[in-house]
Design a protein around this motif. Structure first.
Motif, mmCIF file in Angstrom:
data_model
loop_
_atom_site.group_PDB
_atom_site.id
_atom_site.type_symbol
_atom_site.label_atom_id
_atom_site.label_comp_id
_atom_site.label_asym_id
_atom_site.label_seq_id
_atom_site.Cartn_x
_atom_site.Cartn_y
_atom_site.Cartn_z
ATOM 1 N N LEU A 260 -10.363 -84.960 -9.788
ATOM 2 C CA LEU A 260 -11.263 -83.933 -10.306
ATOM 3 C C LEU A 260 -10.855 -83.481 -11.706
ATOM 4 O O LEU A 260 -11.696 -83.266 -12.575
ATOM 5 C CB LEU A 260 -11.259 -82.733 -9.363
ATOM 6 N N GLY A 261 -9.548 -83.361 -11.914
ATOM 7 C CA GLY A 261 -9.058 -82.948 -13.223
ATOM 8 C C GLY A 261 -9.409 -83.946 -14.311
ATOM 9 O O GLY A 261 -9.879 -83.570 -15.396
ATOM 10 N N VAL A 262 -9.203 -85.221 -14.024
ATOM 11 C CA VAL A 262 -9.476 -86.266 -15.014
ATOM 12 C C VAL A 262 -10.977 -86.401 -15.273
ATOM 13 O O VAL A 262 -11.432 -86.391 -16.427
ATOM 14 C CB VAL A 262 -8.890 -87.620 -14.542
ATOM 15 N N LEU A 263 -11.759 -86.523 -14.203
ATOM 16 C CA LEU A 263 -13.201 -86.708 -14.357
ATOM 17 C C LEU A 263 -13.839 -85.479 -15.015
ATOM 18 O O LEU A 263 -14.699 -85.607 -15.898
ATOM 19 C CB LEU A 263 -13.848 -86.966 -12.994
ATOM 20 N N GLY A 264 -13.393 -84.295 -14.610
ATOM 21 C CA GLY A 264 -13.947 -83.075 -15.183
ATOM 22 C C GLY A 264 -13.682 -82.960 -16.669
ATOM 23 O O GLY A 264 -14.562 -82.552 -17.437
ATOM 24 N N PHE A 265 -12.475 -83.331 -17.101
ATOM 25 C CA PHE A 265 -12.149 -83.218 -18.518
ATOM 26 C C PHE A 265 -12.937 -84.224 -19.352
ATOM 27 O O PHE A 265 -13.424 -83.895 -20.442
ATOM 28 C CB PHE A 265 -10.656 -83.408 -18.740
ATOM 29 N N LEU A 266 -13.075 -85.445 -18.872
ATOM 30 C CA LEU A 266 -13.867 -86.443 -19.594
ATOM 31 C C LEU A 266 -15.320 -85.973 -19.742
ATOM 32 O O LEU A 266 -15.935 -86.137 -20.801
ATOM 33 C CB LEU A 266 -13.819 -87.789 -18.861
ATOM 34 N N PHE A 267 -15.861 -85.386 -18.691
ATOM 35 C CA PHE A 267 -17.232 -84.863 -18.745
ATOM 36 C C PHE A 267 -17.328 -83.724 -19.759
ATOM 37 O O PHE A 267 -18.276 -83.660 -20.551
ATOM 38 C CB PHE A 267 -17.647 -84.387 -17.358
ATOM 39 N N LEU A 268 -16.340 -82.825 -19.757
ATOM 40 C CA LEU A 268 -16.342 -81.712 -20.705
ATOM 41 C C LEU A 268 -16.251 -82.198 -22.154
ATOM 42 O O LEU A 268 -16.928 -81.670 -23.043
ATOM 43 C CB LEU A 268 -15.167 -80.775 -20.407
ATOM 44 N N VAL A 269 -15.422 -83.208 -22.386
ATOM 45 C CA VAL A 269 -15.297 -83.760 -23.737
ATOM 46 C C VAL A 269 -16.627 -84.355 -24.189
ATOM 47 O O VAL A 269 -17.084 -84.122 -25.321
ATOM 48 C CB VAL A 269 -14.179 -84.827 -23.793
ATOM 49 N N ALA A 270 -17.260 -85.124 -23.295
ATOM 50 C CA ALA A 270 -18.542 -85.753 -23.642
ATOM 51 C C ALA A 270 -19.595 -84.709 -23.975
ATOM 52 O O ALA A 270 -20.299 -84.802 -24.993
ATOM 53 C CB ALA A 270 -19.011 -86.635 -22.488
ATOM 54 N N VAL A 271 -19.724 -83.700 -23.118
ATOM 55 C CA VAL A 271 -20.748 -82.669 -23.345
ATOM 56 C C VAL A 271 -20.456 -81.881 -24.611
ATOM 57 O O VAL A 271 -21.342 -81.655 -25.453
ATOM 58 C CB VAL A 271 -20.818 -81.724 -22.122
ATOM 59 N N THR A 272 -19.202 -81.453 -24.781
ATOM 60 C CA THR A 272 -18.847 -80.580 -25.909
ATOM 61 C C THR A 272 -18.971 -81.306 -27.246
ATOM 62 O O THR A 272 -19.361 -80.706 -28.260
ATOM 63 C CB THR A 272 -17.419 -80.035 -25.729
ATOM 64 N N ALA A 273 -18.643 -82.593 -27.271
ATOM 65 C CA ALA A 273 -18.764 -83.363 -28.509
ATOM 66 C C ALA A 273 -20.220 -83.532 -28.936
ATOM 67 O O ALA A 273 -20.498 -83.905 -30.077
ATOM 68 C CB ALA A 273 -18.112 -84.726 -28.340
ATOM 69 N N LEU A 274 -21.143 -83.249 -28.027
ATOM 70 C CA LEU A 274 -22.566 -83.381 -28.322
ATOM 71 C C LEU A 274 -23.246 -82.035 -28.606
ATOM 72 O O LEU A 274 -24.456 -81.984 -28.836
ATOM 73 C CB LEU A 274 -23.275 -84.064 -27.140
ATOM 74 N N VAL A 275 -22.464 -80.960 -28.583
ATOM 75 C CA VAL A 275 -23.016 -79.630 -28.849
ATOM 76 C C VAL A 275 -23.331 -79.498 -30.341
ATOM 77 O O VAL A 275 -22.469 -79.733 -31.184
ATOM 78 C CB VAL A 275 -22.019 -78.531 -28.419
ATOM 79 N N GLU A 276 -24.545 -79.089 -30.655
ATOM 80 C CA GLU A 276 -24.949 -78.927 -32.056
ATOM 81 C C GLU A 276 -24.703 -77.506 -32.554
ATOM 82 O O GLU A 276 -24.247 -77.296 -33.672
ATOM 83 C CB GLU A 276 -26.418 -79.295 -32.217
ATOM 84 N N ASN A 277 -25.011 -76.525 -31.719
ATOM 85 C CA ASN A 277 -24.843 -75.127 -32.108
ATOM 86 C C ASN A 277 -24.262 -74.373 -30.907
ATOM 87 O O ASN A 277 -25.000 -73.979 -29.999
ATOM 88 C CB ASN A 277 -26.183 -74.515 -32.533
ATOM 89 N N SER A 278 -22.953 -74.199 -30.889
ATOM 90 C CA SER A 278 -22.289 -73.606 -29.723
ATOM 91 C C SER A 278 -22.674 -72.147 -29.518
ATOM 92 O O SER A 278 -22.769 -71.684 -28.374
ATOM 93 C CB SER A 278 -20.772 -73.738 -29.858
ATOM 94 N N ALA A 279 -22.915 -71.404 -30.608
ATOM 95 C CA ALA A 279 -23.309 -70.000 -30.476
ATOM 96 C C ALA A 279 -24.665 -69.884 -29.789
ATOM 97 O O ALA A 279 -24.881 -69.034 -28.916
ATOM 98 C CB ALA A 279 -23.342 -69.333 -31.844
ATOM 99 N N GLU A 280 -25.582 -70.750 -30.168
ATOM 100 C CA GLU A 280 -26.913 -70.742 -29.562
ATOM 101 C C GLU A 280 -26.863 -71.246 -28.126
ATOM 102 O O GLU A 280 -27.519 -70.699 -27.233
ATOM 103 C CB GLU A 280 -27.854 -71.606 -30.393
ATOM 104 N N LEU A 281 -26.069 -72.276 -27.894
ATOM 105 C CA LEU A 281 -25.971 -72.863 -26.557
ATOM 106 C C LEU A 281 -25.378 -71.876 -25.559
ATOM 107 O O LEU A 281 -25.724 -71.893 -24.370
ATOM 108 C CB LEU A 281 -25.125 -74.136 -26.605
ATOM 109 N N ALA A 282 -24.471 -71.016 -26.025
ATOM 110 C CA ALA A 282 -23.833 -70.041 -25.136
ATOM 111 C C ALA A 282 -24.847 -69.088 -24.519
ATOM 112 O O ALA A 282 -24.584 -68.478 -23.479
ATOM 113 C CB ALA A 282 -22.765 -69.258 -25.901
ATOM 114 N N GLU A 283 -26.019 -68.959 -25.143
ATOM 115 C CA GLU A 283 -27.056 -68.056 -24.644
ATOM 116 C C GLU A 283 -27.925 -68.725 -23.583
ATOM 117 O O GLU A 283 -28.697 -68.057 -22.899
ATOM 118 C CB GLU A 283 -27.950 -67.593 -25.797
ATOM 119 N N SER A 284 -27.799 -70.045 -23.427
ATOM 120 C CA SER A 284 -28.632 -70.771 -22.468
ATOM 121 C C SER A 284 -28.171 -70.498 -21.035
ATOM 122 O O SER A 284 -26.975 -70.394 -20.763
ATOM 123 C CB SER A 284 -28.562 -72.279 -22.747
#
Length: 489
Positions: A260-284
């Motif tokens: 879970l630790g390994v798979l979760g971190f890889l998923f987080l890296v993939a999603v976060t590297a694709l974030v365009e505007n983190s301030a705006e996304l935080a409101e979603s």
């Protein structure tokens, strides 16, 4: 020596029918990275920015250390009731009862926290309607009812349902993670510099631990892993339904946390590297789905939402199983209110039916209390993060104090790594608990205080009616003798 039926002749037994994958699926299903990450990612973006994901591998390592300690206890005391059984025998029955009650307090709130996510964030996004307190309450109640029915009908059916859901979750999470990396790279959307951004949080003071009633931005990020990677010990709560539990349970717990630790971190890296505007996304309300939809399209975005629904249902199902087994185990020892009724196993279904009905009634009552709050989801998930930290810390501390007096384990053993594992696990748990000094966790602390107060009243009743000697538990030799008899039979 004791009137406890935990190992007494004639106690109604549970059927041993679970193997390694079933135990792994229970641990994996309770943790459910799709559920935890989907629920808390937006909050972590708001409090810690994209850089907050770097707290995940630290939290995962800390929880893996805790899993090693709990695995050693599960191997040494393979009885349903997990922390309640362990602490009752390595410390004292009174401390064990308090640990059992705290575990009960956790298990009745965490199922609401998990299932409420479906109603508050996923179904509105999936079916295009606005969430209200009323419809969130109704949807959550129905989901919890379905889980209770499955657990009541058959342990085998409930576990097969969970195994299918966990398999779907593993395949789905791996598939989506790989697609995010591939499609993101081809489209030129991957930006790994985002992993180190703090927006919308200020860079100044980012690493600060905070003040007396305020945790700093980076410490708050640990809640992502601390909320998600909990409940892996639930596999130990079905010990008496597992074949070869002394080796099966510890292995399943540790392997679930690591994967879970390994798979979760890889998923987080993939999603976060694709974030365009983190301030705006935080409101979603559904930031993970927002990112995936923008990269992979609306169809895959909806597939993700369906995957998360499956994962959450699986998670709630395992929590319900674990909660009913804890109630049954404490009732079997005559340590729980209405134990005469709740200790019974249904002769037709081979399940603790009465305990399941009781668990459902209590969880519905708590849901009714929390559902009217404007910040219900945050309060629920905060309480569901605080309580396991308290349970883990208490259990690890008791083990550290009493470890030299315990006979050698027949199954999983920490060996020469025992001391460093205990020290590092203790450091991690102290750090995690200190985060909850933040003023935003006032309501979860109130919940804990009320539930502990109720428990202390009942414990006082037990002590007055039975005396301290009436709460003794079987010793380790009794456990070994019973296990030998079961093996030989």
């Amino acid at each position: 020596m004791t009137d406890s039926p935990s190992i007494a002749e004639g106690a109604a037994p549970l059927r041993r029918e679970l193997g390694w994958y079933a135990s792994f699926a229970i641990a994996f299903g309770f943790v459910s990275i799709a559920t935890g990450i989907f629920t808390t990612y937006g909050s972590i973006l708001a409090s810690s920015g994209p850089r907050g994901i770097w707290a995940w591998p630290i939290a995962a390592t800390g929880q893996a250390l805790v899993a090693l300690v709990l695995g050693a206890l599960a191997a040494r005391i393979p009885l349903t009731g997990y922390a309640y059984q362990w602490v009752s025998r390595i410390a004292s029955p009174i401390w064990g009862w308090l640990m059992g009650w705290t575990s009960f307090t956790f298990l009745v709130v965490v199922v609401s926290a998990v299932d409420y996510t479906i109603a508050a964030t996923i179904f509105p996004e999936l079916f295009g309607y606005s969430p209200t307190a009323a419809n969130c309450w109704a949807v959550t109640a129905v989901v919890m009812l379905l889980q209770a029915i499955l657990v009541s009908l058959s342990t085998k059916i409930a576990n097969r349902t969970n195994q299918v859901a966990v398999s779907v979750q593993i395949v789905g999470m791996i598939g989506i993670t790989v697609l995010l990396f591939i499609v993101g790279a081809i489209a030129g959307q991957l930006d790994f510099s985002t992993l180190f951004s703090t927006a919308p949080v200020e860079e100044s003071g980012y690493w600060s631990f905070g003040g007396p009633t305020e945790a700093g931005p980076f410490p708050m990020a640990f809640l992502l892993g601390a909320f998600t990677i909990v409940g892996f010990e639930s596999a130990a709560n079905l010990t008496e339904e597992t074949r070869n539990p002394e080796t099966t349970i510890p292995r399943a717990m540790v392997q679930a946390v690591i994967s879970l630790g390994v798979l979760g971190f890889l998923f987080l890296v993939a999603v976060t590297a694709l974030v365009e505007n983190s301030a705006e996304l935080a409101e979603s309300a559904t930031p993970i789905a927002t990112v995936i939809t923008s990269v992979l399209g609306p169809v895959v975005g909806r597939v993700l939402l369906v995957l998360v629904v499956i994962s959450i249902f699986s998670c709630g199902l395992v929590i319900t199983m674990s909660g009913t087994r804890l109630i049954w185990a404490m009732s079997r020892d005559k340590r729980f209110p209405a134990w005469q009724l709740l200790s019974k196993i249904s002769p037709k279904l081979d399940t603790p039916l009465s305990a399941t009905v009781f668990y459902f009634i209590v969880t519905q009552s708590l849901l009714a209390i929390f559902a009217g709050s404007d910040d219900a989801l945050f309060v629920l998930f905060s309480a569901a993060t605080l309580l396991p930290a308290l349970i883990y810390a208490g259990t690890v501390l008791m083990y550290a104090i009493k470890r030299r007096s315990l006979p050698k384990s027949r199954g999983f053993d920490l060996g020469r790594f025992e001391v460093p594992v205990l020290i590092l696990a203790g450091v991690w748990l102290v750090y995690e608990l200190l985060i909850f000094r933040d003023a935003s966790f006032a309501k979860p602390w109130i919940y804990v205080g009320i539930m502990v107060g109720i428990g202390l009243v009942y414990l006082g009743y037990l002590l007055m009616t039975r005396g301290k000697s009436g709460l003794t538990m079987p010793n380790m030799a009794d456990i070994d003798r019973t296990l030998d008899q079961e093996t030989n039979s």
